[in-house]
Motif scaffolding. Structure first.
Motif, PDB file in Angstrom:
ATOM      1  N   ALA A   1       0.827  -1.164  -0.046  1.00  0.00           N
ATOM      2  CA  ALA A   1       0.110   0.196  -0.091  1.00  0.00           C
ATOM      3  C   ALA A   1       0.850   1.272  -0.044  1.00  0.00           C
ATOM      4  O   ALA A   1       1.799   1.380   0.821  1.00  0.00           O
ATOM      5  CB  ALA A   1      -0.764   0.059   1.299  1.00  0.00           C
ATOM      6  N   GLY A   2       0.333   2.225  -0.960  1.00  0.00           N
ATOM      7  CA  GLY A   2       1.249   3.588  -1.041  1.00  0.00           C
ATOM      8  C   GLY A   2       2.311   3.285  -1.248  1.00  0.00           C
ATOM      9  O   GLY A   2       3.415   4.290  -1.165  1.00  0.00           O
ATOM     10  N   LEU A   3       2.963   2.639  -2.151  1.00  0.00           N
ATOM     11  CA  LEU A   3       4.078   2.142  -2.728  1.00  0.00           C
ATOM     12  C   LEU A   3       4.519   3.344  -4.075  1.00  0.00           C
ATOM     13  O   LEU A   3       3.651   3.682  -4.634  1.00  0.00           O
ATOM     14  CB  LEU A   3       4.139   0.810  -3.298  1.00  0.00           C
ATOM     15  CG  LEU A   3       5.681   0.731  -3.965  1.00  0.00           C
ATOM     16  CD1 LEU A   3       6.564   0.254  -2.882  1.00  0.00           C
ATOM     17  CD2 LEU A   3       5.480  -1.032  -4.680  1.00  0.00           C
ATOM     18  N   ALA A   4       5.740   3.796  -3.818  1.00  0.00           N
ATOM     19  CA  ALA A   4       5.936   4.986  -4.791  1.00  0.00           C
ATOM     20  C   ALA A   4       7.610   4.575  -5.119  1.00  0.00           C
ATOM     21  O   ALA A   4       8.278   4.111  -4.319  1.00  0.00           O
ATOM     22  CB  ALA A   4       5.861   6.439  -4.122  1.00  0.00           C
ATOM     23  N   HIS A   5       7.847   4.775  -6.366  1.00  0.00           N
ATOM     24  CA  HIS A   5       9.057   4.660  -6.919  1.00  0.00           C
ATOM     25  C   HIS A   5       9.572   5.579  -8.013  1.00  0.00           C
ATOM     26  O   HIS A   5       8.498   6.023  -8.611  1.00  0.00           O
ATOM     27  CB  HIS A   5       9.337   3.026  -7.350  1.00  0.00           C
ATOM     28  CG  HIS A   5       8.382   2.640  -8.365  1.00  0.00           C
ATOM     29  ND1 HIS A   5       8.309   3.046  -9.783  1.00  0.00           N
ATOM     30  CD2 HIS A   5       7.056   2.163  -8.158  1.00  0.00           C
ATOM     31  CE1 HIS A   5       7.436   2.590 -10.114  1.00  0.00           C
ATOM     32  NE2 HIS A   5       6.368   2.034  -9.502  1.00  0.00           N
ATOM     33  N   ALA A   6      10.538   5.640  -8.273  1.00  0.00           N
ATOM     34  CA  ALA A   6      11.022   6.666  -9.337  1.00  0.00           C
ATOM     35  C   ALA A   6      11.016   6.065 -10.770  1.00  0.00           C
ATOM     36  O   ALA A   6      10.625   6.937 -11.753  1.00  0.00           O
ATOM     37  CB  ALA A   6      12.424   7.102  -9.040  1.00  0.00           C
ATOM     38  N   ALA A   7      11.425   4.866 -11.051  1.00  0.00           N
ATOM     39  CA  ALA A   7      11.401   4.409 -12.288  1.00  0.00           C
ATOM     40  C   ALA A   7      10.888   2.953 -12.269  1.00  0.00           C
ATOM     41  O   ALA A   7      11.153   2.408 -11.077  1.00  0.00           O
ATOM     42  CB  ALA A   7      12.592   4.606 -12.776  1.00  0.00           C
ATOM     43  N   ALA A   8      10.434   2.306 -13.216  1.00  0.00           N
ATOM     44  CA  ALA A   8       9.988   1.056 -13.127  1.00  0.00           C
ATOM     45  C   ALA A   8      11.446   0.039 -13.104  1.00  0.00           C
ATOM     46  O   ALA A   8      12.337   0.406 -13.606  1.00  0.00           O
ATOM     47  CB  ALA A   8       9.483   0.857 -14.541  1.00  0.00           C
ATOM     48  N   PRO A   9      11.382  -0.979 -12.223  1.00  0.00           N
ATOM     49  CA  PRO A   9      12.473  -1.711 -11.959  1.00  0.00           C
ATOM     50  C   PRO A   9      12.782  -2.735 -13.147  1.00  0.00           C
ATOM     51  O   PRO A   9      11.982  -2.877 -14.223  1.00  0.00           O
ATOM     52  CB  PRO A   9      11.840  -2.955 -10.737  1.00  0.00           C
ATOM     53  CG  PRO A   9      10.435  -2.636 -10.957  1.00  0.00           C
ATOM     54  CD  PRO A   9       9.941  -1.326 -11.490  1.00  0.00           C
ATOM     55  N   ALA A  10      13.972  -2.860 -13.569  1.00  0.00           N
ATOM     56  CA  ALA A  10      14.432  -3.588 -14.532  1.00  0.00           C
ATOM     57  C   ALA A  10      15.031  -4.829 -14.225  1.00  0.00           C
ATOM     58  O   ALA A  10      15.026  -5.928 -15.116  1.00  0.00           O
ATOM     59  CB  ALA A  10      15.629  -2.761 -15.160  1.00  0.00           C
ATOM     60  N   ARG A  11      15.180  -5.189 -13.121  1.00  0.00           N
ATOM     61  CA  ARG A  11      15.553  -6.408 -12.648  1.00  0.00           C
ATOM     62  C   ARG A  11      14.917  -6.769 -11.429  1.00  0.00           C
ATOM     63  O   ARG A  11      15.061  -6.391 -10.225  1.00  0.00           O
ATOM     64  CB  ARG A  11      17.221  -6.493 -12.192  1.00  0.00           C
ATOM     65  CG  ARG A  11      18.147  -6.264 -13.289  1.00  0.00           C
ATOM     66  CD  ARG A  11      19.520  -6.173 -13.245  1.00  0.00           C
ATOM     67  NE  ARG A  11      20.094  -7.768 -12.614  1.00  0.00           N
ATOM     68  CZ  ARG A  11      20.124  -8.485 -13.808  1.00  0.00           C
ATOM     69  NH1 ARG A  11      20.148  -8.197 -15.035  1.00  0.00           N
ATOM     70  NH2 ARG A  11      20.508  -9.717 -13.276  1.00  0.00           N
ATOM     71  N   VAL A  12      14.136  -7.935 -11.594  1.00  0.00           N
ATOM     72  CA  VAL A  12      12.865  -8.405 -10.321  1.00  0.00           C
ATOM     73  C   VAL A  12      13.250  -9.768 -10.093  1.00  0.00           C
ATOM     74  O   VAL A  12      13.429 -10.601 -10.917  1.00  0.00           O
ATOM     75  CB  VAL A  12      11.592  -7.956 -10.841  1.00  0.00           C
ATOM     76  CG1 VAL A  12      10.546  -8.523  -9.891  1.00  0.00           C
ATOM     77  CG2 VAL A  12      11.558  -6.634 -11.444  1.00  0.00           C
TER      78      VAL A  12
END
Length: 286
Positions: free
Chosen positions: A23-34
């Motif tokens: 919940a409420g997650l924020a991130h600067a850029a889409a992850p490239a390695r998951v």
């Protein structure tokens, strides 16, 4: 350890320092390695068309076929920190049953973002899993669309035509265990209108031949891996804990893919349709 894990899971979902909740997650850029820890979590990533970002997963990540080709980092309940770290993930998506707790905290200290999503076998928790994973991946719109499609498909699910008493059996190690009421398998039964013969039991527990006979299940539900562990369906049904039951004698058994039956993931409508069809076909002795 169990008490510690329960406290940790609750803290993780509420936003424990060092870990991120869905919940409420924020991130600067889409992850490239998951990296995915938990089969349903990994499956959700692919269902959101984000599989290209996956660089590793745990041993329970068996679907889709592309997930089988990923480097494996052990089982999600006891995964390898070194194995995950070696893949250099910028995001680790984990079921709230992943652990041990210190291992996830160590990954965070090593620089990976760790997002924990709930694993409960409920529709509300499934929505949270999907929306949480989608937010972590930066594909919120896809998450909302997937939730909508699942709920639309679930409206077409109908209860089995006759009330059935079902024994849910797991036998991955050759030892028979039956599922209690607080399991994903039991939740599946409720959704199709069948009855678990062990409603007062908690979790999976061994059962005796005498207990199985006394329960008199109409149908036995089990998984592909459980049958494979016995060598064949005949060998599975011939085990002392099952052979004398009415269901085994009449070969009224439903066998489903493990992750499909137990994952409570994005293929839930498909799983329920399979279970419903299997139970309906075995609602009376053949």
């Amino acid at each position: 350890m169990k008490i510690l894990q329960k406290r940790w899971r609750r803290a993780a979902l509420l936003g424990m320092p060092g870990l991120l909740c869905a919940a409420g997650l924020a991130h600067a850029a889409a992850p490239a390695r998951v990296v995915g820890l938990g089969g349903p979590v990994t499956e959700i990533v692919y269902a959101l068309d984000a599989g290209a970002s996956m660089v590793g997963a745990d041993a329970s990540s068996l679907y889709p076929p592309a997930a089988l080709k990923l480097p494996k980092v052990g089982y999600y309940r006891a995964f390898s920190v070194e194995g995950v770290a070696s893949l250099k993930p910028d995001l680790v998506l984990a079921s709230d049953q992943s652990g041990p707790p210190q291992a996830l905290e160590q990954l965070q200290r090593l620089g990976s973002k760790v997002v924990v999503v709930p694993s409960a076998p409920t529709l509300a928790a499934l929505d949270q899993r999907i929306l949480g994973v989608a937010a972590a991946l930066g594909v919120e719109a896809r998450g909302s669309a997937l939730v909508g499609r699942i709920h639309a498909a679930l409206r077409d699910i109908r209860p089995v035509p006759a009330p059935l008493r079902v024994l849910l059996v797991s036998s991955h190690t050759g030892k028979l265990e039956a599922a209690g009421d607080d399991t994903a398998a039991a939740a599946m039964l409720r959704l199709v209108g069948a009855t678990n013969v062990l409603p007062a039991q908690s979790g999976y527990k061994p059962f005796s031949a005498e207990a199985a006979v006394a329960l008199r299940p109409d149908v036995i539900v089990t998984t592909t891996l459980s049958v494979q562990a016995s060598g064949s369906l005949d060998a599975f049904l011939a085990q002392p804990g099952l052979s004398a039951t009415p269901a085994a004698k009449a070969r009224r058994v439903v066998v489903m893919d493990d992750l499909l039956l137990l994952g409570f993931g994005p293929r839930l409508p498909e799983a329920l349709r399979q279970l419903e069809a299997g139970l309906a076909a075995r609602s009376s002795p053949r």
